[in-house]
Design a protein around this motif. Sequence first.
Motif, mmCIF file in Angstrom:
data_model
loop_
_atom_site.group_PDB
_atom_site.id
_atom_site.type_symbol
_atom_site.label_atom_id
_atom_site.label_comp_id
_atom_site.label_asym_id
_atom_site.label_seq_id
_atom_site.Cartn_x
_atom_site.Cartn_y
_atom_site.Cartn_z
ATOM 1 N N GLN A 62 42.873 37.283 69.155
ATOM 2 C CA GLN A 62 42.963 36.145 70.061
ATOM 3 C C GLN A 62 43.636 35.006 69.307
ATOM 4 O O GLN A 62 43.249 34.700 68.174
ATOM 5 C CB GLN A 62 41.587 35.712 70.530
ATOM 6 N N VAL A 63 44.630 34.382 69.923
ATOM 7 C CA VAL A 63 45.327 33.270 69.290
ATOM 8 C C VAL A 63 44.579 31.979 69.611
ATOM 9 O O VAL A 63 44.400 31.617 70.766
ATOM 10 C CB VAL A 63 46.793 33.186 69.757
ATOM 11 N N VAL A 64 44.138 31.306 68.556
ATOM 12 C CA VAL A 64 43.413 30.041 68.695
ATOM 13 C C VAL A 64 44.405 28.881 68.772
ATOM 14 O O VAL A 64 44.240 27.944 69.547
ATOM 15 C CB VAL A 64 42.440 29.837 67.504
ATOM 16 N N GLU A 65 45.451 28.976 67.951
ATOM 17 C CA GLU A 65 46.455 27.905 67.869
ATOM 18 C C GLU A 65 47.783 28.516 67.463
ATOM 19 O O GLU A 65 47.826 29.434 66.647
ATOM 20 C CB GLU A 65 46.002 26.885 66.828
ATOM 21 N N GLY A 66 48.885 28.011 68.021
ATOM 22 C CA GLY A 66 50.211 28.456 67.621
ATOM 23 C C GLY A 66 50.708 29.658 68.400
ATOM 24 O O GLY A 66 50.258 29.949 69.509
ATOM 25 N N ARG A 67 51.661 30.365 67.769
ATOM 26 C CA ARG A 67 52.330 31.511 68.413
ATOM 27 C C ARG A 67 52.547 32.594 67.367
ATOM 28 O O ARG A 67 53.008 32.307 66.254
ATOM 29 C CB ARG A 67 53.660 31.053 69.002
ATOM 30 N N VAL A 68 52.227 33.846 67.713
ATOM 31 C CA VAL A 68 52.364 34.982 66.797
ATOM 32 C C VAL A 68 53.034 36.162 67.494
ATOM 33 O O VAL A 68 53.094 36.212 68.726
ATOM 34 C CB VAL A 68 50.994 35.440 66.230
ATOM 35 N N ARG A 69 53.495 37.101 66.684
ATOM 36 C CA ARG A 69 54.046 38.365 67.197
ATOM 37 C C ARG A 69 53.299 39.515 66.540
ATOM 38 O O ARG A 69 53.293 39.642 65.316
ATOM 39 C CB ARG A 69 55.537 38.482 66.888
ATOM 40 N N LEU A 70 52.686 40.356 67.346
ATOM 41 C CA LEU A 70 52.043 41.581 66.880
ATOM 42 C C LEU A 70 53.031 42.712 67.126
ATOM 43 O O LEU A 70 53.516 42.873 68.252
ATOM 44 C CB LEU A 70 50.739 41.834 67.649
ATOM 45 N N ALA A 71 53.339 43.479 66.067
ATOM 46 C CA ALA A 71 54.336 44.548 66.191
ATOM 47 C C ALA A 71 53.748 45.872 65.714
ATOM 48 O O ALA A 71 53.009 45.910 64.730
ATOM 49 C CB ALA A 71 55.579 44.199 65.376
ATOM 50 N N TRP A 72 54.093 46.945 66.414
ATOM 51 C CA TRP A 72 53.688 48.293 66.041
ATOM 52 C C TRP A 72 54.731 49.260 66.581
ATOM 53 O O TRP A 72 55.427 48.958 67.543
ATOM 54 C CB TRP A 72 52.297 48.616 66.589
ATOM 55 N N ASP A 74 57.695 50.880 67.825
ATOM 56 C CA ASP A 74 58.930 50.199 68.229
ATOM 57 C C ASP A 74 58.634 49.145 69.295
ATOM 58 O O ASP A 74 59.498 48.778 70.075
ATOM 59 C CB ASP A 74 59.950 51.216 68.743
ATOM 60 N N ARG A 75 57.406 48.644 69.309
ATOM 61 C CA ARG A 75 56.995 47.662 70.311
ATOM 62 C C ARG A 75 56.467 46.401 69.643
ATOM 63 O O ARG A 75 56.068 46.418 68.488
ATOM 64 C CB ARG A 75 55.912 48.252 71.208
ATOM 65 N N SER A 76 56.432 45.321 70.415
ATOM 66 C CA SER A 76 55.826 44.073 69.939
ATOM 67 C C SER A 76 55.412 43.241 71.141
ATOM 68 O O SER A 76 55.879 43.457 72.259
ATOM 69 C CB SER A 76 56.803 43.281 69.057
ATOM 70 N N VAL A 77 54.513 42.299 70.871
ATOM 71 C CA VAL A 77 54.081 41.370 71.906
ATOM 72 C C VAL A 77 53.951 39.995 71.256
ATOM 73 O O VAL A 77 53.441 39.879 70.143
ATOM 74 C CB VAL A 77 52.755 41.817 72.568
ATOM 75 N N ASP A 78 54.478 38.973 71.920
ATOM 76 C CA ASP A 78 54.347 37.588 71.469
ATOM 77 C C ASP A 78 53.177 36.964 72.214
ATOM 78 O O ASP A 78 53.041 37.143 73.434
ATOM 79 C CB ASP A 78 55.618 36.791 71.753
ATOM 80 N N LEU A 79 52.352 36.236 71.479
ATOM 81 C CA LEU A 79 51.156 35.621 72.057
ATOM 82 C C LEU A 79 51.114 34.135 71.705
ATOM 83 O O LEU A 79 51.339 33.767 70.556
ATOM 84 C CB LEU A 79 49.892 36.291 71.520
ATOM 85 N N GLY A 83 46.164 33.487 74.054
ATOM 86 C CA GLY A 83 46.545 34.880 74.265
ATOM 87 C C GLY A 83 45.566 35.829 73.589
ATOM 88 O O GLY A 83 44.961 35.503 72.567
ATOM 89 N N TYR A 84 45.433 37.019 74.160
ATOM 90 C CA TYR A 84 44.465 38.003 73.688
ATOM 91 C C TYR A 84 45.075 39.384 73.856
ATOM 92 O O TYR A 84 45.729 39.663 74.863
ATOM 93 C CB TYR A 84 43.200 37.873 74.543
ATOM 94 N N ALA A 96 53.722 35.107 62.094
ATOM 95 C CA ALA A 96 53.493 33.786 62.679
ATOM 96 C C ALA A 96 54.841 33.208 63.092
ATOM 97 O O ALA A 96 55.715 32.991 62.253
ATOM 98 C CB ALA A 96 52.805 32.871 61.672
ATOM 99 N N LEU A 97 55.029 32.980 64.372
ATOM 100 C CA LEU A 97 56.269 32.385 64.871
ATOM 101 C C LEU A 97 56.244 30.873 64.696
ATOM 102 O O LEU A 97 57.292 30.239 64.607
ATOM 103 C CB LEU A 97 56.472 32.770 66.336
ATOM 104 N N THR A 98 55.034 30.306 64.671
ATOM 105 C CA THR A 98 54.797 28.895 64.349
ATOM 106 C C THR A 98 53.559 28.896 63.451
ATOM 107 O O THR A 98 52.935 29.937 63.259
ATOM 108 C CB THR A 98 54.492 28.060 65.611
#
Length: 109
Positions: A62-72, A74-79, A83-84, A96-98
Motif C-alpha cells: 500500500q502506498v502511503v505517500e508518493g508514487r512507485v512502480r512494482l515490476a515483475w 514483463d509486467r508492472s503497475v504504477d501506484l 494505491g494497493y 520509487a518514481l518520487t
Amino acid sequence: MDTIALPEVATELLAEARAHSARRAARTLCGGSGHALRQTAIALLAASTLSDHENPGEATLQVVEGRVRLAWSDRSVDLDAGGYVVIPQERHGLLALTDAVVLLTAAKT
C-alpha cells in the motif's frame, strides 16, 4: 493497544532516508521474528529501488505517500498514494518514481 499515525511514520522515515547513502529507510510496525504476519513501512527516495527479489509468502503493498512502480516478469503497475496491490507470487522489484513511503504486509507461509 498502541496506535500508529502512518503520516508521521512516513515523515520520519523519509528524513532518515535522506540522511543515509542507501537513500532508503524502513521500520517494522507489526510482527517480526516468531510471527506469521509482518508489516513494514519503507521509505525510498526518488529513483531508489528495492532490487528484484523473491516473494517469501503472501504479501500486499500500500502506498502511503508518493508514487512507485512494482515490476515483475514483463509486467508492472504504477501506484500513487492510497494505491494497493497484491504482490505476485514471483520475483519482483520496486522503484520509487518520487520520494515515497509504502506499507508492506507479508504473511509467512
